[in-house]
Structures are given as C-alpha cells and as structure tokens.
Design an enzyme around this catalytic site. Structure first.
Site, PDB file in Angstrom:
ATOM      1  N   THR B  13       0.826  -1.208   0.000  1.00 43.77           N
ATOM      2  CA  THR B  13       0.000   0.000   0.000  1.00 43.77           C
ATOM      3  C   THR B  13       0.862   1.260   0.000  1.00 43.77           C
ATOM      4  OG1 THR B  13      -1.565  -1.226   1.347  1.00 43.77           O
ATOM      5  CG2 THR B  13      -1.905   1.142   1.182  1.00 43.77           C
ATOM      6  N   ALA B  36      12.063  -3.298  -5.620  1.00 47.95           N
ATOM      7  CA  ALA B  36      12.250  -4.657  -5.102  1.00 47.95           C
ATOM      8  C   ALA B  36      11.012  -5.055  -4.316  1.00 47.95           C
ATOM      9  CB  ALA B  36      13.480  -4.712  -4.209  1.00 47.95           C
ATOM     10  N   LYS B  96       9.592   1.827  11.804  1.00 44.54           N
ATOM     11  CA  LYS B  96       9.654   2.257  13.212  1.00 44.54           C
ATOM     12  C   LYS B  96      10.415   1.275  14.092  1.00 44.54           C
ATOM     13  CE  LYS B  96       5.029   0.738  12.832  1.00 44.54           C
ATOM     14  NZ  LYS B  96       4.846   1.060  11.430  1.00 44.54           N
ATOM     15  N   GLU B 116      10.842  10.245   8.744  1.00 43.72           N
ATOM     16  CA  GLU B 116       9.641  10.986   9.162  1.00 43.72           C
ATOM     17  C   GLU B 116       8.414  10.081   9.223  1.00 43.72           C
ATOM     18  OE1 GLU B 116       9.052  14.654   9.889  1.00 43.72           O
ATOM     19  OE2 GLU B 116       7.597  13.316  10.761  1.00 43.72           O
ATOM     20  N   VAL B 119       6.778   7.566  12.394  1.00 40.89           N
ATOM     21  CA  VAL B 119       5.856   7.933  13.473  1.00 40.89           C
ATOM     22  C   VAL B 119       4.748   8.822  12.923  1.00 40.89           C
ATOM     23  CG1 VAL B 119       5.616   8.968  15.764  1.00 40.89           C
ATOM     24  CG2 VAL B 119       7.783   7.893  15.111  1.00 40.89           C
ATOM     25  N   ILE B 123       1.820  12.917   9.649  1.00 41.12           N
ATOM     26  CA  ILE B 123       2.023  13.998  10.628  1.00 41.12           C
ATOM     27  C   ILE B 123       3.527  14.238  10.771  1.00 41.12           C
ATOM     28  CG2 ILE B 123       1.639  14.750  13.000  1.00 41.12           C
ATOM     29  CD1 ILE B 123      -0.661  12.694  13.136  1.00 41.12           C
ATOM     30  N   LYS B 192       7.178   3.717  18.422  1.00 42.59           N
ATOM     31  CA  LYS B 192       7.024   5.117  18.038  1.00 42.59           C
ATOM     32  C   LYS B 192       7.390   6.072  19.174  1.00 42.59           C
ATOM     33  CE  LYS B 192       3.595   4.140  14.445  1.00 42.59           C
ATOM     34  NZ  LYS B 192       2.141   3.937  14.173  1.00 42.59           N
ATOM     35  N   GLY B 286      -2.360   4.776   6.504  1.00 45.29           N
ATOM     36  CA  GLY B 286      -2.797   4.771   5.114  1.00 45.29           C
ATOM     37  C   GLY B 286      -1.668   5.105   4.167  1.00 45.29           C
TER      38      GLY B 286
END
Lengths: 308, 308
Positions: B13, B36, B96, B116, B119, B123, B192, B286
């Site tokens: 996804t 890959a 994470k 980035e 976590v 955001i 996180k 997502g």
C-alpha cells in the site's frame, strides 16, 4: 561549531524572551552582541546596557552575523531587513505585516530570510506547510490565527459577557493592545492567512482582495445563539485554491477540529491531495512561545551541522 | 535541478502510494528506477514490471541515488539500509521497529538517513520535534500513535460492542493486520514513542524498560464506565524526562486535547520549557498519508535548492 553573533532589533516581550532563550538553551551556539530599541531612555535590563546601538548601525555592524527583527510594522523594518540581507547577514523576523505585504519582493531579494514566528507564534506552521507544499498540492488552509480575538470570544461565552468589558479587561491584563484595531478588525489574521496562502500557492496574495470581517460588531446574543445550536463562534481565517483567502467570524459545530481551540491557543488545519488532514494547535501568542519559533529559525539558519 | 533516481524496497500500500505521489507531484525531480518486492510472482502494476530487481542488487545499483525502504521489519531491512548508506546513497525509511531498536547505531553510522514516516504517518512530528528539541528542553511527549487500536476503541464506544467482533471486522476491512499483535499489544506504539523519546533526550531508549500495556484485555464495560465519568479510553504513549516512556490505556477527560482524536487519526502533544504546548493531529495511517511523509524526506534529502 562557530558562534553566531546575534543583533536584536526590538526588546519588548518577544525580544527579551529571545535573549533569555539564547542565554538559557543556545549559549553554546549564539551570542547577542547588539540590541536596538525604540526608546533607549526607557529602563532596560542591565544585562543589555552595553549592547545598545542604533538599528541602522546594527544591520551594518561587523559584529553581527544574524539579525532578529521583532520591532514590527512595515517601516523602517523593511529597509533594515533589506540592508542586513544586502550586507550578507541572515535575517529572522516575526513581522507578519511585512511578509504579507512584501512576500514576492522579499523572496526575490535573495539572502537567508526566515519568518516562522510571523504566524502562530510557537506553532511551526511555516516549516510544516513548506514541507507539505513540496509534495502535496495544498487544497485548503483554515485557522484560528489571532489569540486576542479568540480569547475574547472564549471569555464572552464562558462569562456570558459583552465584548466591550472583556476587551477592556484584556487590555488591562496585557492580552490586547492599547489600540486593538489590528486584532479586533481582523488585520492580524488577514496578514497571517495571506502568508500561508502565499506559501501554498507560490505567490503573494493581493490583500485588497481578501474579504475581512472582524469581531468588532460581535454581540453576546450571537454567541448565545450559536451555543444554542451546539456551535461556537470563532474568527476563522481561510484560504483555498479555488476561492482565495478570507477572514470571517464563523459558528463552528463542536466536532470541528477548530471549535475547541479556546483562549490564546491558535490552530491551523491544512488539507493536501495526498495528506488529507493535518492540524497543528498550540500556544499562539506570548514572548516565550514566539521566541521558541524565532530561535528555531536561528538554529536552522546557522552554518553548521546543528541544523541537519 | 538534477533528477534523483529512486529505488523502492517494498511495493505494498505504502510503496504504491509513494510511486503514485512521485508520478503525480514530483516527476520533475524524482524518477523511480528500481523496485524490489517480497514476492515478484504476485501480480504487480504493469508500470513497474520493467523496474523489478532484487533488494540486494537495488541498494548497490549505480542507477539508484536514494533508497526508500518500506518493507518493514528488522531483518533484512537493517543490512540493506547499511549497505545503501555505505554506498553513499541517501535512505528514507518508514520502519519504526528498525529505528527504535537501532537508533544509536544508525545515528552513528553516518550518511543521510531520514525516517519521518516512522511515526504518525503523514504527521510531520519528527521534523517538528527535532526543530523544537534544538531550542527547547523537551519536558514531555504524549500521543495516540496507533491508528488501529484507536479505531477499535472508537468503534467499541460508538457501537457499544466488544473488542473481538470489531477487531474481526477491522481485519476484513484491512484496517488491522491478519496478525494484529504489534498494534493490539502496544508494540507499534512503543516503537514510536521510543523514537520520539530518543529525539527528545538525544539517546536511544532501552525498549525492555518501557512499561507496555495493550488493549487486548479491553472490555466494553470499561469503555462504558469511562464514558459514564465523562471520559474516553485511549491507548496513550507517553515519554517524560523524569519517568521515561510507557504505553498504557488511559481514560482521558473530554477536555484533554487527545480525548477527541478518534478513528484512524493520530495526535501527539509536546511540551517544552519555552513552548508550553504544541499538538499535532492528522491522518496517522494509510498509503497516501505515509507517502506524503516519505516524499517530504525525499525532497529534503535532495541536493538542490528545492529543500531550502
């Protein structure tokens, strides 16, 4: 790491807090070497007595690497900033009016100019919006960007009072300016949304085309009517790609992310084509929060590994 | 500006959304040249058929400038990332577990590694916390960092249902993994908050010392009892300078900034010594939101004026 020498133009609440933050947390990397104030005859902290100099001298001084402008207003701030940039100095400003009115000219002027503190005080909305705008097509921005009007609206509802007595009390407490026009009539919010809109769209907004309503006519009755419908009145600044910017009091339903942003808090909600929704909320006024943003710019502008 | 060639490890996804974001908004600066995947026999988008290669080959390829690792897990991701960094490639990861477990080693390893998206998905909490930590002494961090458990808790209250049926439905809808252990038992939140705590304190946290409770034992009765007291149950991850990190379900009063963060939203509240309170809230899961953060890192790592 080499020490950066800071020249501070303005030593009110914000300037003094910048000085304190540097002394407390950034003394290894920064040193305030010059301070220019509007009225040198006013009593000033003994610590800065030896640093006082004229602003025109400060922006040209060989003892200053980076200029922090927290005097506010359009003139002479614009000329001082241009002179500093021309002299090869980095510049950090909290001046929303200046950035909103001269965005294109200042971006084209070149040099290292940063202005995180111009919008939302300590909320890093400039940094976040710039990052997001590089990867997303920003669709809309919606914010509560003025702490004074938000405090007044919150107090009107909480204490069931009219605007006039709350405003008078806010002025006595130092939450509102002696001349509250810029806050109450929405100019402050307009400058801030114009800056955010410029970053999102890549070009300066025409301030004369921004629809602006303040809260000067707000009545307790309107606040109460909104509450009866489960809503809360907020002075909301909006920008969208289709409709441009506007500043208007709005009755927000309580499940809206901005409805519960009360008191001197600020908040801003950003929508992009890949990031559906991002809201930032925090202390949107005050010396220490504003100093936090200004010093973030100082560190980011420092020519060292510290900013990596 | 020179085109950066991207090698993508993982095409689920998130990987597919990164590909789409680059094709949609960043095609002037980035091009995906290698992909890959775990199982090349699975049906893949025709667009990437020609790009498929082995992950070990990808991280050494002369046709790749920057590696995006979205395969997840500790191994072989760690070795692949180290190989890529050693080969002088920039690396962007959303992993994470990897960052939490190897924070010190990876920071010392050198090279351009960004994370980035590890976590809070879209955001930008890593960027914001790093900036704030440079100027403030961070006192505490409190967050809802796992969208799956937050969705389940929200649905339990909204539909007055027990955990088991909601979890089963979440799995059918793709909101929860087939093996939900990492989310439900709080491992995901623990990784996180460990990353955020490491940034705030400057050193890796000992994961074995983090008190961790998940929501596996959560009952509708407990949710109802909290609601009767005007509170809402959330899986809260906390770090403070004094007490370190922990992950525990908490009943938050409704005026707490995290109480109304519902569904798959994530939020994190940071307190510093100069910036009293900063809350970030947004889409915390997502493909598209995660891709937004990954591509923000891509742009920031690009050797061009684009990142200024």
């Amino acid at each position: 790491m080499s020490l950066s020498r800071v020249g501070l133009i303005g030593f009110g609440t914000v300037g003094a807090a910048v000085y304190e933050l540097i002394e407390t947390n950034l003394w290894e990397a920064f040193e305030v070497t010059k301070v220019a104030v509007g009225n040198p005859n006013k009593a000033r902290s003994a610590a800065i007595g030896d640093l006082l100099c004229d602003a025109n001298e400060l922006v040209r001084s060989s003892e200053v690497d980076v200029v922090v402008e927290v005097m506010g207003g359009e003139s002479p701030a614009l000329e001082l900033i241009k002179t500093a940039l021309t002299a090869g100095k980095r510049v950090v400003t909290a001046n929303k009016e200046l950035i909103a009115k001269h965005y294109d000219a200042l971006m084209e002027f070149g040099g290292d100019l940063r202005y995180e503190a111009a919008v939302g005080a300590g909320i890093p909305v400039i940094q976040v919006l710039k990052t997001l705008a590089r990867t997303n097509r920003i669709q809309s921005i919606q914010g509560i960007l003025n702490g004074t009007t938000n405090y007044i609206l919150s107090e009107m509802e909480a204490r069931q009072a009219e605007l006039a007595p709350i405003l008078r009390e806010s002025q006595e407490l130092g939450y509102a300016e002696a001349d509250p026009t810029s806050d109450i009539e929405g100019f402050d919010s307009m400058y801030k949304i114009a800056i955010l809109g410029a970053i999102a769209s890549g070009e300066q907004l025409d301030l004369t085309q921004i629809h602006r309503e303040g809260i000067q006519e707000m009545s307790l009755q309107r606040v109460q009517e909104a509450a009866e419908h489960g809503k809360r009145l907020k002075l909301v600044a909006t920008w969208s790609r289709e409709s441009g910017a506007r500043v208007v009091p709005q009755a927000l339903p309580m499940d809206h992310p901005l409805a519960r942003v009360d008191g001197v808090l600020n908040a801003v909600k950003i929508e992009g084509d890949f990031m559906p929704s991002l809201t930032l909320m925090g202390t949107g006024a005050g010396g220490r929060a504003t100093a936090s943003a200004i010093c973030g710019d100082l560190v980011a502008s420092a020519p060292s590994t510290m900013s990596s």
